[in-house]
Scaffold this active site. Structure first.
Site, PDB file in Angstrom:
ATOM      1  N   ASP A 168       0.876  -1.163   0.000  1.00 36.21           N
ATOM      2  CA  ASP A 168       0.000   0.000   0.000  1.00 36.21           C
ATOM      3  C   ASP A 168       0.920   1.222   0.000  1.00 36.21           C
ATOM      4  O   ASP A 168       2.095   1.125   0.360  1.00 36.21           O
ATOM      5  CB  ASP A 168      -0.952   0.010   1.201  1.00 36.21           C
ATOM      6  CG  ASP A 168      -2.120   0.973   0.969  1.00 36.21           C
ATOM      7  OD1 ASP A 168      -2.027   1.804   0.032  1.00 36.21           O
ATOM      8  OD2 ASP A 168      -3.128   0.902   1.704  1.00 36.21           O
TER       9      ASP A 168
HETATM   10  C1  BGC Z   1      -4.940   3.450   0.078  1.00 35.76           C
HETATM   11  C2  BGC Z   1      -4.998   2.474  -1.085  1.00 35.76           C
HETATM   12  C3  BGC Z   1      -4.780   3.231  -2.372  1.00 35.76           C
HETATM   13  C4  BGC Z   1      -3.444   3.942  -2.299  1.00 35.76           C
HETATM   14  C5  BGC Z   1      -3.114   4.739  -3.523  1.00 35.76           C
HETATM   15  C6  BGC Z   1      -3.688   4.300   0.070  1.00 35.76           C
HETATM   16  O1  BGC Z   1      -3.791   5.331   0.990  1.00 35.76           O
HETATM   17  O2  BGC Z   1      -5.004   2.731   1.288  1.00 35.76           O
HETATM   18  O3  BGC Z   1      -6.244   1.827  -1.104  1.00 35.76           O
HETATM   19  O4  BGC Z   1      -4.852   2.354  -3.440  1.00 35.76           O
HETATM   20  O5  BGC Z   1      -3.460   4.858  -1.207  1.00 35.76           O
HETATM   21  O6  BGC Z   1      -3.909   5.864  -3.622  1.00 35.76           O
END
Ligand code: BGC
Length: 760
Positions: free
Chosen positions: A231
């Site tokens: 993530d």
């Molecule tokens: C989120 C993810 C997301 C990523 C990119 C993170 O803060 O938890 O779900 O895909 O950011 O935006």
């Protein structure tokens, strides 16, 4: 790139391999022009494309190219239909391909452990089978277009509070049976190109650097073949992460962590093989992206908007539709004058806040759609302001205007909901109440006109204190950009509602399973409710709820015949049930199959969803619905042997229209998996009696003792039911210490040796 994957890898230096395994910027990977490796883009997701061309962020702040905002997972999950999810997936794949996006970051299938989780709107369900089946449908659809999915957030990421540090402290059974089961299903059924590890720790270990999670479970047990991406910002220790099985760090580290990797390989802290493996997976992902057939735009905006509308219509749950004056309030009568009340009718809330925030191609408001269909029969009053801080006299004036309008029309439709400020990624809710100003409006309108329908816009459940008084309630979730017209379709009867609750609506937050254990403190959250998540909890405790899991009404009615269950040669169960549409309208019924063993050696929920089907049935017709319950889904996680085990015995199979509306019950005998544990002196009398070799020997000995004069006393002990119960947990190694037991150490040792001897 070189011809074979090995050639391509061999052509790279250690520095290049390391550079491949972290991002170049917010959304892309690094290219290696010398070796012909291009950069690829991975971007959000999950219910629409969020491709940023200007400023980048993972919080949904800066804008992105216009894309279709489909209903978020909370809505889509309510359709209980993997084929529908697959069609949405295809559309997401097409939009990604047109924008040259290699991987779209979704679906998110974390379990809704508490209604308070700020991101529940992005997740499918409180049930792992439903989450897994719908998630697999989305992945299949996306990947059918040559675009990769990213299954997230792996794993046990069930809250936003302290999400980048907190440890989800979960016992093995709930971890396997509830929190990992959906992921397992998607991986096995649909092989997503990537899995995104979550921010949190699990039992003290960061998901991003947990070899047990990322390698043993995901790859060795489940056979995952793709790439694990972090993530955004989830990597705590890049070297440990790579060794654990995390292949790609996103977004970018300015080259610093790449240098750490190179140094670790040089000094032997990280094996060159581990780096090779991660780099090879990156090359494989890039290769897949390159093989995508060319797709040319422009996007067919109208067609995708129409799909978004259809899906939204399929996602709306009709919670209640009582008769008032001899007929149900919904669908709205064709000549009724309608007071539409509430800012949400005019300014729809159709998506959640945070990284999933999409710039839609257009947005439909329910008020516009109703007015277009009904003309002057529709009138509107704002009712309340989104801003809770408006002066009391202004709030009262808005309310009074709404009441006056409601009193002067045949029917009132009140649109209530949560604003984005109350529900988003990044923080959790603190309660499940609707704003007080809105509750005041609905109370006043109900008093002025009993023919009042409530329509809800919310990403996660809210308490419904007016549920007994409002004759009709429509749960319209966050429905994506076409939600307004889809809501009008349902209110007017152009669409016959067919969605079901993928999460229980509780009466009070105090009743919910994680209450008291959510969101934890000092970096730890204890999953104290164990396996009893969602409806499993309310059913086990026989608690009343506002609306149960699986509930949802239709404008027609369905009756069920007798369910028949049989075990197929492959061990799965075949369940068939005739379902008749007994009303005057064509409709869809979501047939649900729940199962539980009649008795069990471990704690079980009274029922668990094992299969479901959304079936179209024409008015007056009967369809025999056939569903398959996978044998694997009947298994519990056995902590003694660290694997899933199907317990042998009789199972109750319940077929119904909701978890609390069971229409037909059958029983079936299932052969269990063998669990042979070595006997030791610590094994109990019960363990011995259940043992396939030792059990019969001991039973025989008891029988012989009962017949012999010497053994009369001992036989008497074991013949007495209460004493036998007491003795059940007695370790056999200690039996010999009790005179008169008729057992000596030698006999116990012999029995153990015999039981543990290898079987032919
Ligand atoms: C989120 C993810 C997301 C990523 C990119 C993170 O803060 O938890 O779900 O895909 O950011 O935006």
């Amino acid at each position: 790139m070189s011809d074979t994957p090995q050639d391509a890898l061999d052509a790279l230096t250690v520095e290049e391999k390391a550079s491949l395994t972290s991002g170049a910027d917010f959304w892309t990977t690094k290219a290696i022009p010398r070796a012909g490796v291009p950069s690829i883009m991975l971007t959000d997701g999950p219910h629409g494309l969020r491709k940023q061309t200007g400023a980048s962020d993972h919080l949904g702040l800066a804008s992105s190219v216009p894309a279709t905002c489909f209903p978020p997972a909370a809505a889509l999950g309510s359709a209980f239909d993997p084929a529908l999810a697959e069609r949405v997936g295809v559309a997401l794949g097409v939009e990604s391909a047109i924008e040259d996006v290699a991987v779209i970051l979704g679906p998110g299938i974390n379990i809704k452990r508490s209604p308070l989780c700020g991101r529940n709107f992005e997740y499918v369900s409180e049930d792992p089978v439903l989450a897994g089946v719908v998630g697999a449908g989305l992945v299949r659809g996306i990947q059918s277009q040559g675009v990769g999915a990213s299954l997230k957030h792996f794993a046990a990421n069930n809250q936003e509070h302290d999400r980048m540090r907190a440890s989800s402290d979960v016992d093995p059974r709930p971890l396997r049976e509830i929190y990992l089961r959906g992921f397992e299903r998607v991986v096995k059924d649909a092989q997503p190109w990537t899995v995104m590890c979550s921010y949190n720790r699990i039992n003290g270990v960061y998901a991003s650097e947990d070899p047990w999670l990322l390698t043993r479970v995901l790859r060795e047990e489940w056979g995952f073949e793709g790439l694990v991406v972090s993530d955004w910002g989830a990597v705590n220790d890049r070297v440990a992460a790579l060794a654990a099985g995390l292949d790609l760090e996103m977004p970018y580290s300015g080259g610093q962590t790449d240098r750490q990797i190179v140094a670790a390989v040089a000094d032997g802290t990280l094996s060159g093989d581990a780096l090779d493996t991660a780099a090879a997976r990156m090359l494989a992902l890039v290769g897949k992206a390159q093989r995508r057939p060319a797709v040319r735009g422009p996007l067919d905006v109208d067609a995708h908007h129409a799909l978004a509308r259809e899906v939204a219509g399929r996602s709306i749950v009709l919670l209640k539709n009582d008769e008032v004056g001899g007929a149900p309030l919904l669908p709205l009568a064709e000549d009724a004058t309608v007071a539409v009340i509430g800012e949400f009718a005019r300014t729809p809330r159709y998506q959640g806040g945070g990284s999933s925030h999409i710039t839609p191609t257009r947005v439909d408001a329910a008020l516009d759609a109703l007015t277009a269909a009904c003309g002057e029969r529709i009138s509107f009053a704002q009712g309340f302001a989104f801003d809770p801080a408006i002066p009391a006299d202004e709030a009262a004036a808005l309310r009074d205007e709404a009441v006056a309008l409601a009193a002067s029309r045949d029917v009132a439709v009140v649109f209530l909901g949560l604003t984005e400020a109350e529900e988003s990624e990044g923080f959790d809710r603190e309660h499940i109440d609707l704003p007080a100003a809105q509750l005041a409006v609905v109370d006043a309108v109900l008093a002025a006109n009993p023919r009042t329908i409530v329509v809800l816009s919310n990403g996660s459940v809210v308490a419904l204190p007016f549920a007994d008084r409002a004759p009709a309630i429509v749960e319209a979730w966050l429905l994506g950009q076409a939600g307004g017209s889809a809501t009008a379709d349902v209110l007017l009867g152009a669409v016959n509602p067919s969605a079901r609750l993928a999460e229980t609506i509780p009466l009070r937050i105090e009743d919910t399973p994680a209450y008291g254990n959510f969101p934890g403190s000092f970096g730890h959250v204890r999953y104290g409710e164990g396996i009893l998540v969602g409806y499993r909890w309310y059913d086990a405790r026989r608690m009343p709820v506002a609306y149960p899991f699986g509930h949802g009404l239709s404008y027609t009615t369905f009756s069920y015949g007798e369910a028949a269950v049989s075990v197929r040669p492959d061990g799965d169960l075949s369940v068939t049930v005739p379902v008749t549409n007994t009303g005057a309208r064509d409709g869809r019924e979501v047939v649900q199959v729940y199962a539980a063993p009649v008795s069990s050696i471990v704690e079980r929920a009274p029922r668990e969803l094992k299969a479901f089907a959304s079936v179209e049935i024409a008015a007056g017709e009967t369809v025999t619905v056939e569903l398959v319950v996978r044998r694997a889904d009947l298994a519990y996680w056995d902590v003694r042997v660290d694997r899933f085990v199907v317990e042998g015995g009789r199972y109750r199979i319940e077929v119904g229209a909701s978890s609390r509306d069971i229409r037909s019950t059958a029983e079936v005998a299932i052969e269990g998996d063998e669990v042979r544990l070595p006997l030791t002196p610590e094994s109990s009398v019960a363990d011995v009696l259940a043992h396939p070799v030792a059990g019969p020997i001991v039973q025989e000995r008891f029988a012989a003792m009962r017949e012999s004069a010497d053994g009369a006393m001992d036989a008497g002990i074991m013949a007495d039911e209460a004493i036998a119960k007491m003795m059940a947990s007695f370790p056999i190694g200690r039996l010999a210490a009790f005179p008169g037991m008729g057992v000596d150490r030698e006999q116990v040792a012999q029995l153990i040796a015999l039981a543990n001897a290898p079987q032919e």
